[in-house]
Design a protein around this motif. Sequence first.
Motif, short mmCIF file in Angstrom:
data_model
loop_
_atom_site.label_atom_id
_atom_site.label_comp_id
_atom_site.label_asym_id
_atom_site.label_seq_id
_atom_site.Cartn_x
_atom_site.Cartn_y
_atom_site.Cartn_z
N SER A 1 7.78 9.80 0.05
CA SER A 1 7.66 11.05 1.00
C SER A 1 6.13 11.66 0.34
O SER A 1 5.81 11.51 -0.68
CB SER A 1 8.68 12.17 0.81
N ASN A 2 5.58 12.37 1.40
CA ASN A 2 4.34 13.20 1.11
C ASN A 2 3.25 12.32 0.55
O ASN A 2 2.69 12.18 -0.44
CB ASN A 2 4.45 14.33 -0.05
N ILE A 3 3.18 11.32 1.22
CA ILE A 3 2.06 10.30 1.13
C ILE A 3 1.09 10.21 2.04
O ILE A 3 1.21 10.53 3.26
CB ILE A 3 2.76 8.65 1.01
N THR A 4 -0.29 10.18 1.46
CA THR A 4 -1.53 10.16 2.27
C THR A 4 -2.17 8.92 2.19
O THR A 4 -2.44 8.44 1.28
CB THR A 4 -2.33 11.39 1.97
N LEU A 5 -2.34 8.17 3.21
CA LEU A 5 -3.26 7.04 3.47
C LEU A 5 -4.63 7.32 4.16
O LEU A 5 -4.43 7.68 5.25
CB LEU A 5 -2.51 5.89 4.11
N ASN A 6 -5.91 7.23 3.32
CA ASN A 6 -7.17 7.86 4.07
C ASN A 6 -8.09 6.94 3.96
O ASN A 6 -8.15 6.43 2.93
CB ASN A 6 -7.13 9.47 3.61
N ASN A 7 -8.83 6.71 5.16
CA ASN A 7 -10.04 6.09 4.87
C ASN A 7 -10.08 4.68 4.10
O ASN A 7 -10.56 4.44 3.19
CB ASN A 7 -11.35 6.77 4.27
N MET A 8 -9.21 3.80 5.10
CA MET A 8 -9.25 2.48 4.24
C MET A 8 -9.54 1.41 5.41
O MET A 8 -9.27 1.62 6.67
CB MET A 8 -7.62 2.27 3.90
N ASN A 9 -10.11 0.27 4.83
CA ASN A 9 -10.20 -0.87 5.64
C ASN A 9 -9.36 -2.28 5.35
O ASN A 9 -9.23 -2.45 4.19
CB ASN A 9 -11.77 -1.45 5.40
N ILE A 10 -8.50 -2.25 6.27
CA ILE A 10 -7.30 -3.35 6.13
C ILE A 10 -7.35 -4.37 6.96
O ILE A 10 -7.44 -4.06 8.22
CB ILE A 10 -6.01 -2.66 6.21
N GLY A 11 -7.30 -5.78 6.42
CA GLY A 11 -7.52 -6.89 7.18
C GLY A 11 -6.39 -7.66 6.57
O GLY A 11 -6.47 -7.94 5.31
N THR A 12 -5.38 -8.12 7.31
CA THR A 12 -4.31 -9.01 6.53
C THR A 12 -3.63 -9.93 7.62
O THR A 12 -4.10 -9.95 8.82
CB THR A 12 -2.97 -8.06 6.14
N GLY A 13 -2.49 -10.54 7.41
CA GLY A 13 -2.05 -11.53 8.27
C GLY A 13 -0.65 -10.80 8.68
O GLY A 13 0.27 -11.66 9.22
N ASP A 14 -0.31 -9.60 8.43
CA ASP A 14 0.83 -8.83 8.92
C ASP A 14 0.41 -7.47 9.25
O ASP A 14 -0.59 -7.04 9.45
CB ASP A 14 1.95 -8.94 7.82
N ASP A 15 1.28 -6.57 8.96
CA ASP A 15 1.16 -5.25 9.53
C ASP A 15 0.10 -4.62 8.25
O ASP A 15 0.24 -4.78 6.98
CB ASP A 15 2.43 -4.51 9.43
N CYS A 16 -0.99 -4.03 9.13
CA CYS A 16 -1.94 -3.26 8.33
C CYS A 16 -1.33 -2.22 7.25
O CYS A 16 -1.30 -1.92 5.95
CB CYS A 16 -2.89 -2.43 9.03
N ILE A 17 -0.19 -1.38 7.98
CA ILE A 17 0.76 -0.48 7.33
C ILE A 17 1.92 -0.85 7.98
O ILE A 17 2.12 -0.53 9.13
CB ILE A 17 0.13 1.14 7.45
#
Length: 446
Positions: free
Chosen positions: A236-252
């Motif tokens: 809980s109370n998690i912040t995900l900010n300003n990220m570049n994500i490239g994967t073979g599954d869910d980015c998040i």
Amino acid sequence: MASSMLFKIVVISFLVVATAKKHTPKEPKAPKNAAPPPPDVSTGSSNSSASNASSNSAGSSVFDVTKYSASTSASASANSKAFTDAFKAACAFKGRSTILVPSGSYQLGPVLFGGPCIGSHITFEFKGTLVAPQDIKAFSGVAWIEFDALHELVVEGGGIIDGQGTATWPMPGKRKPINMRFMKCYNGKITGITSKDSKFFHFALHNTQGLIFENIKIIAPWNSKNTDGIHLSMSSNITLNNMNIGTGDDCISIGQGSKDITVTGISCGPGHGISVGSLGKVPNEEDVGNIHVKNCTIAHTTNGLRIKTWPGAPPSKAYNITFEDITMTNVSYPIIIDQKYCPNGECTSKNPSLVVLRDILFCRVKGTSNTPVAVKLDCSEKNPCQNVHLQDINIQALKSAGAKLSSVCSNVQGGVRGTQQPDPCLGSTASQDTKSTASSLNESDL
């Protein structure tokens, strides 16, 4: 009689004073079973391992892993021991401590940084590249690098975490190590590092509160199976900010028990988009709520914004979920609720999902779709989705795809506001079936 008594008092007083002058008090002896005094952790632990630390400023110290025998030429197991020794010394330090990994490439086996620590602030400054063993047999646990029960944690430095997962992606099963895992960590910041080619999830947070992730890069090719960028559960109370994500599954992927999650400024692709779920695969999952995803871009992914639950999922809830100000380019299924999620035929039940989805908003979502179905809201026939709203949706078909876009709704209650492209299947003026439109747009027109 009185004079005799006075004489006795004077004599007794004289004897007491004389005795006090003659005998000085002795230090009391410690009991035979008393514990020895604790080491002075401000200068080092009892085995002097902290003597390798360098003073940084008042009340702080730097623990350089190379002072504990870590080396760019050392084996993965030797470096794991050196990293662990540096951490133990830092953990025993009373003030603020920094564990420094200088520039260079370090082979590193599995390592656990487990608290609680004496000091309240520990910083891991990764300036170098950490390289995991390629052989899956080198790992006995669920993570390669794990932080456990650390408060006020900072991970920074601009370094690279290289999971070397290429050989493991085609292997069956999911018992593969996570690049970096956070367990029971509270109030910290992870910033400025890169995770690449993880064997499984890149980052995983479980039972963790108050962490901020920002300025993170996650790199893996589209065919890297099960390499979710960041997976959350029971946090809980998690912040995900300003990220570049490239994967073979869910980015998040936002899993069970996640609450008060803010996701902003994410650039996602390749991958499977940004997902809430999957939910309901196992019994007794906790609810998900207060999820806010905004100001993100998604490109060349197999899904866009997705909520997914398994068929036959036991009862739980996911509520108050908002996706807003999202731009998509060449995305399959840009908006999707899938309560019949069944990847690779893994479903064990054909019964309807019992996960209740309610209070969901897709707002100001624009871009291009490479699939004819741009909006798919496929909810449970047992527990229809409640209060789902679409506002100002503008998704166009790629001219190269040459397809008419459609919206498909099933077992969903809600409404629409503002611009709706394609035509909505949701709301008082739209029946719950397929609605199509022939409009198209080039990617460069966005």
